[in-house]
Design a protein around this motif. Structure first.
Motif, mmCIF file in Angstrom:
data_model
loop_
_atom_site.group_PDB
_atom_site.id
_atom_site.type_symbol
_atom_site.label_atom_id
_atom_site.label_comp_id
_atom_site.label_asym_id
_atom_site.label_seq_id
_atom_site.Cartn_x
_atom_site.Cartn_y
_atom_site.Cartn_z
ATOM 1 N N GLN A 98 0.820 -1.184 0.066
ATOM 2 C CA GLN A 98 -0.042 0.043 -0.031
ATOM 3 C C GLN A 98 0.844 1.063 0.156
ATOM 4 N N HIS A 99 1.989 1.207 0.770
ATOM 5 C CA HIS A 99 2.844 2.395 0.892
ATOM 6 C C HIS A 99 3.515 2.574 -0.493
ATOM 7 N N GLU A 100 4.044 1.656 -1.192
ATOM 8 C CA GLU A 100 4.616 1.743 -2.595
ATOM 9 C C GLU A 100 3.419 2.311 -3.562
ATOM 10 N N ARG A 101 2.289 1.677 -3.683
ATOM 11 C CA ARG A 101 1.261 2.356 -4.396
ATOM 12 C C ARG A 101 0.842 3.945 -4.430
ATOM 13 N N LEU A 102 0.864 4.190 -2.825
ATOM 14 C CA LEU A 102 0.689 5.459 -2.258
ATOM 15 C C LEU A 102 1.873 6.428 -2.764
ATOM 16 N N THR A 103 3.182 5.978 -2.848
ATOM 17 C CA THR A 103 4.307 6.718 -3.181
ATOM 18 C C THR A 103 4.256 7.106 -4.661
ATOM 19 N N ALA A 104 3.848 5.880 -5.487
ATOM 20 C CA ALA A 104 3.978 6.281 -6.634
ATOM 21 C C ALA A 104 2.819 7.271 -7.175
ATOM 22 N N ARG A 105 1.588 7.016 -6.409
ATOM 23 C CA ARG A 105 0.389 7.850 -6.840
ATOM 24 C C ARG A 105 0.984 9.643 -6.340
ATOM 25 N N VAL A 106 1.909 9.542 -5.420
ATOM 26 C CA VAL A 106 2.340 10.997 -4.769
ATOM 27 C C VAL A 106 3.059 11.562 -6.129
ATOM 28 N N LYS A 107 3.966 10.760 -6.360
ATOM 29 C CA LYS A 107 4.866 11.339 -7.515
ATOM 30 C C LYS A 107 4.180 11.741 -8.825
ATOM 31 N N GLU A 108 3.207 10.765 -9.163
ATOM 32 C CA GLU A 108 2.435 11.139 -10.262
ATOM 33 C C GLU A 108 1.696 12.657 -9.907
ATOM 34 N N LEU A 109 0.930 12.704 -8.801
ATOM 35 C CA LEU A 109 0.346 13.928 -8.472
ATOM 36 C C LEU A 109 1.305 15.301 -8.553
ATOM 37 N N ARG A 110 2.571 14.910 -8.056
ATOM 38 C CA ARG A 110 3.473 16.026 -7.780
ATOM 39 C C ARG A 110 3.839 16.402 -9.209
ATOM 40 N N ALA A 111 4.000 15.710 -10.186
ATOM 41 C CA ALA A 111 4.302 16.017 -11.389
ATOM 42 C C ALA A 111 3.228 16.659 -12.150
ATOM 43 N N GLN A 112 2.111 16.090 -12.143
ATOM 44 C CA GLN A 112 0.672 16.645 -12.218
ATOM 45 C C GLN A 112 0.793 18.205 -11.972
ATOM 46 N N SER A 113 0.780 18.498 -10.445
ATOM 47 C CA SER A 113 0.918 19.624 -10.056
ATOM 48 C C SER A 113 2.015 20.659 -10.750
ATOM 49 N N LEU A 114 3.390 20.155 -10.835
ATOM 50 C CA LEU A 114 4.078 21.008 -11.231
ATOM 51 C C LEU A 114 3.827 21.400 -12.908
ATOM 52 N N THR A 115 3.149 20.407 -13.560
ATOM 53 C CA THR A 115 2.674 20.915 -15.099
ATOM 54 C C THR A 115 1.776 21.926 -14.766
#
Length: 140
Positions: free
Chosen positions: A86-103
């Motif tokens: 679950q931690h690995e899934r959430l970490t991947a989701r946070v990376k994805e959302l951070r990239a989306q936020s920067l864009t």
């Protein structure tokens, strides 16, 4: 079948009739030995008769306690693995959302520049004049 050949110096051996009499089992020439201590112990463990001993029965609570601890240990391992996945899934989701936020942030920064606002207003046909003099600060 061929007849047995005679070898020089030996007398021919007569063949025994096969159906003359049933063969008697030969008495065992090897003496029967008692099973070793280890063999007796293994036999008792496999048959389960060792569990009926009073010496073993007094250890039942301890064995039960150890079994419960073992099951808890295994359950804890599975729970930890589940949390790790679950931690690995959430970490991947946070990376994805951070990239989306920067864009989105960079797109917003570009869209709010003065030159971009003026260009957008001209495309839409809204007449707006740009200030030539700097803005004045109003004091209270």
């Amino acid at each position: 079948m061929a007849e047995p050949e005679e070898i020089a110096g030996e007398e021919p051996v007569a063949a025994e009739p096969a159906a003359a009499s049933p063969k008697q089992p030969e008495p065992s020439t090897r003496p029967v030995s008692r099973p070793s201590r280890f063999e007796r112990y293994v036999r008792r463990v496999i048959s389960g008769s060792i569990l009926a001993d009073a010496e073993v029965q007094k250890h039942y609570p301890y064995v039960l306690f150890m079994a419960v601890l073992m099951f808890l240990y295994i359950a804890n391992g599975f729970h930890t693995q589940k949390l790790h996945r679950q931690h690995e899934r959430l970490t991947a989701r946070v990376k994805e959302l951070r990239a989306q936020s920067l864009t989105i942030s960079s797109q917003w920064m570009i869209a709010t520049r003065q030159s971009e606002i003026i260009r957008e207003l001209e495309e839409r046909g809204i007449p707006l004049d740009e200030l030539v003099s700097p803005p004045k600060i109003i004091d209270k």
